[in-house]
Design an enzyme around this catalytic site. Structure first.
Site, PDB file in Angstrom:
ATOM      1  N   ASN A  25     -58.203  15.967 -75.982  1.00 21.06           N
ATOM      2  CA  ASN A  25     -57.483  16.034 -77.257  1.00 21.06           C
ATOM      3  C   ASN A  25     -58.213  15.126 -78.239  1.00 21.06           C
ATOM      4  OD1 ASN A  25     -55.725  15.947 -79.396  1.00 21.06           O
ATOM      5  ND2 ASN A  25     -54.058  14.919 -78.302  1.00 21.06           N
ATOM      6  N   TRP A  26     -58.954  15.762 -79.134  1.00 18.25           N
ATOM      7  CA  TRP A  26     -59.776  14.967 -80.064  1.00 18.25           C
ATOM      8  C   TRP A  26     -58.938  14.270 -81.133  1.00 18.25           C
ATOM      9  CZ3 TRP A  26     -64.808  18.203 -81.517  1.00 18.25           C
ATOM     10  CH2 TRP A  26     -65.473  18.537 -80.330  1.00 18.25           C
ATOM     11  N   LYS A  27     -57.696  14.673 -81.256  1.00 21.90           N
ATOM     12  CA  LYS A  27     -56.801  14.112 -82.284  1.00 21.90           C
ATOM     13  C   LYS A  27     -57.469  14.232 -83.668  1.00 21.90           C
ATOM     14  CE  LYS A  27     -54.530  11.342 -78.787  1.00 21.90           C
ATOM     15  NZ  LYS A  27     -53.792  10.141 -78.409  1.00 21.90           N
ATOM     16  N   HIS A  56     -46.647  16.498 -78.522  1.00 21.95           N
ATOM     17  CA  HIS A  56     -47.345  15.230 -78.331  1.00 21.95           C
ATOM     18  C   HIS A  56     -46.513  14.106 -78.962  1.00 21.95           C
ATOM     19  CE1 HIS A  56     -50.312  12.064 -78.433  1.00 21.95           C
ATOM     20  NE2 HIS A  56     -51.002  12.757 -77.548  1.00 21.95           N
ATOM     21  N   GLU A  98     -47.300  11.661 -80.648  1.00 18.77           N
ATOM     22  CA  GLU A  98     -47.670  11.326 -82.025  1.00 18.77           C
ATOM     23  C   GLU A  98     -46.982  12.265 -83.017  1.00 18.77           C
ATOM     24  OE1 GLU A  98     -51.866  11.315 -81.256  1.00 18.77           O
ATOM     25  OE2 GLU A  98     -51.594   9.520 -80.030  1.00 18.77           O
ATOM     26  N   GLU A 146     -47.211  12.036 -70.428  1.00 25.14           N
ATOM     27  CA  GLU A 146     -47.924  10.985 -71.156  1.00 25.14           C
ATOM     28  C   GLU A 146     -46.953   9.866 -71.520  1.00 25.14           C
ATOM     29  OE1 GLU A 146     -51.713  12.840 -73.107  1.00 25.14           O
ATOM     30  OE2 GLU A 146     -50.098  12.700 -74.554  1.00 25.14           O
ATOM     31  N   GLY A 158     -53.600   5.344 -75.662  1.00 25.56           N
ATOM     32  CA  GLY A 158     -54.486   4.585 -76.544  1.00 25.56           C
ATOM     33  C   GLY A 158     -54.384   3.083 -76.383  1.00 25.56           C
ATOM     34  N   SER A 200     -54.649   6.719 -71.555  1.00 27.58           N
ATOM     35  CA  SER A 200     -55.739   5.799 -71.201  1.00 27.58           C
ATOM     36  C   SER A 200     -56.496   6.216 -69.947  1.00 27.58           C
ATOM     37  CB  SER A 200     -55.219   4.357 -71.063  1.00 27.58           C
ATOM     38  OG  SER A 200     -54.720   3.898 -72.307  1.00 27.58           O
ATOM     39  N   GLY A 233     -57.510  11.521 -74.401  1.00 23.29           N
ATOM     40  CA  GLY A 233     -57.715  11.253 -75.824  1.00 23.29           C
ATOM     41  C   GLY A 233     -59.059  10.600 -76.069  1.00 23.29           C
ATOM     42  N   GLY A 234     -59.062   9.298 -76.189  1.00 24.31           N
ATOM     43  CA  GLY A 234     -60.266   8.546 -76.561  1.00 24.31           C
ATOM     44  C   GLY A 234     -61.508   8.889 -75.755  1.00 24.31           C
TER      45      GLY A 234
END
Ligand code: G3H
Length: 256
Positions: A9-11, A95, A97, A167, A173, A212, A233-234
């Site tokens: 997920n590149w966000k 998600h 977010e 999640e 993150g 993470s 993510g990251g």
């Protein structure tokens, strides 16, 4: 027999240049990998570029959101039909977010789940508790409520060929992943919760862990019987790290 799926997920990250470079790196690093599904969800504006760049590879295209409407006067939105048209398959919904910054409710997310199923796309339903809910011992209650929004409106059958991403919000993150044992306990609970309605459906649903995940902790997470890959993510923004996570999932599948 379900298989692991590792999805990036590149966000809100990327550019035309980065999309080209990252996918080229992934193609190189992932050639020959078997036993694990791989998908990337770039920002919607780069989906068409990404579709061309992954052509002929095993990487599937995903997206980070969808509207509940298929067309009409809904400025700024993207429909399931459009995502299908552009070649996306796995669509992230719910998600944390979006639940937090866009005030998305369980009911709205269930409607997104429904429109994706109707369109023939695969929902990746994100669920998970906040730090405060975790501290208060409400993890199972929160996950059950978020799943029930779909179960009670669409039935267990709706979960056929779909993906759930557990999640924990406190792990996203932060660099503080859930331990493999913590994550396994919640994944087992999620599967058993769906199994109360339909054991066969529960047995085939892919349950990813997210929060993470990186190239150091992935292998141990994937040894757990109810963890079927990861929503990353990251670490999905670096080809080598993401490929190492995919490799770990493929190795875990092979081993067991
Ligand atoms: O969708 C991905 C998750 O929010 C996890 O993000 P992270 O790997 O940066 O913690």
């Amino acid at each position: 027999m379900r298989h692991p799926l590792v999805m990036g997920n590149w966000k809100l990250n990327g550019s035309k240049h980065m999309t080209g470079e990252l996918i080229a790196g992934l193609r190189k690093a992932l050639s020959g990998i078997e036993g694990c599904g791989v998908a990337i969800a770039p920002p919607v504006i780069y989906l068409d570029q990404a579709r061309h760049a992954i052509s002929g590879s095993h990487i599937a295209l995903g997206a980070q959101n969808v509207d509940i409407n298929l067309s009409g006067a809904f400025t700024g939105e993207v429909s399931a039909d459009m995502l299908k048209d552009i070649g996306a398959k796995y669509i992230i919904i719910g998600h944390s977010e979006r639940r937090t910054y866009h005030k998305e409710s369980d009911e709205l997310i269930a409607k997104k789940f429904a429109v994706l199923k109707q369109t023939g796309l695969t929902p990746v339903l994100c669920i998970g508790e906040t730090d405060a809910e975790n501290e208060a011992g409400k993890t199972e209650e929160v996950c059950a409520r978020q799943i029930d929004a779909v179960l009670n409106t669409l039935g267990a059958e709706a979960f056929r060929d779909t993906v759930i991403a557990y999640e924990p919000v406190w792990a996203i993150g932060t660099g503080k992943s859930a331990t493999p044992a913590q994550a396994q306990a919640v994944h087992k609970f999620i599967r058993q919760h769906i199994a109360k309605k339909d054991a066969a459906i529960a047995g085939q649903v892919i349950i990813q862990y997210g929060g993470s995940v990186n190239d150091k902790n992935a292998a141990e997470l994937f040894t757990q019987p109810d963890i079927d890959g990861a929503l990353v993510g990251g670490a999905s923004l670096k080809a080598d790290a993401f490929a190492a996570i995919v490799n770990a999932a493929a190795a875990a599948k092979k081993a067991g």
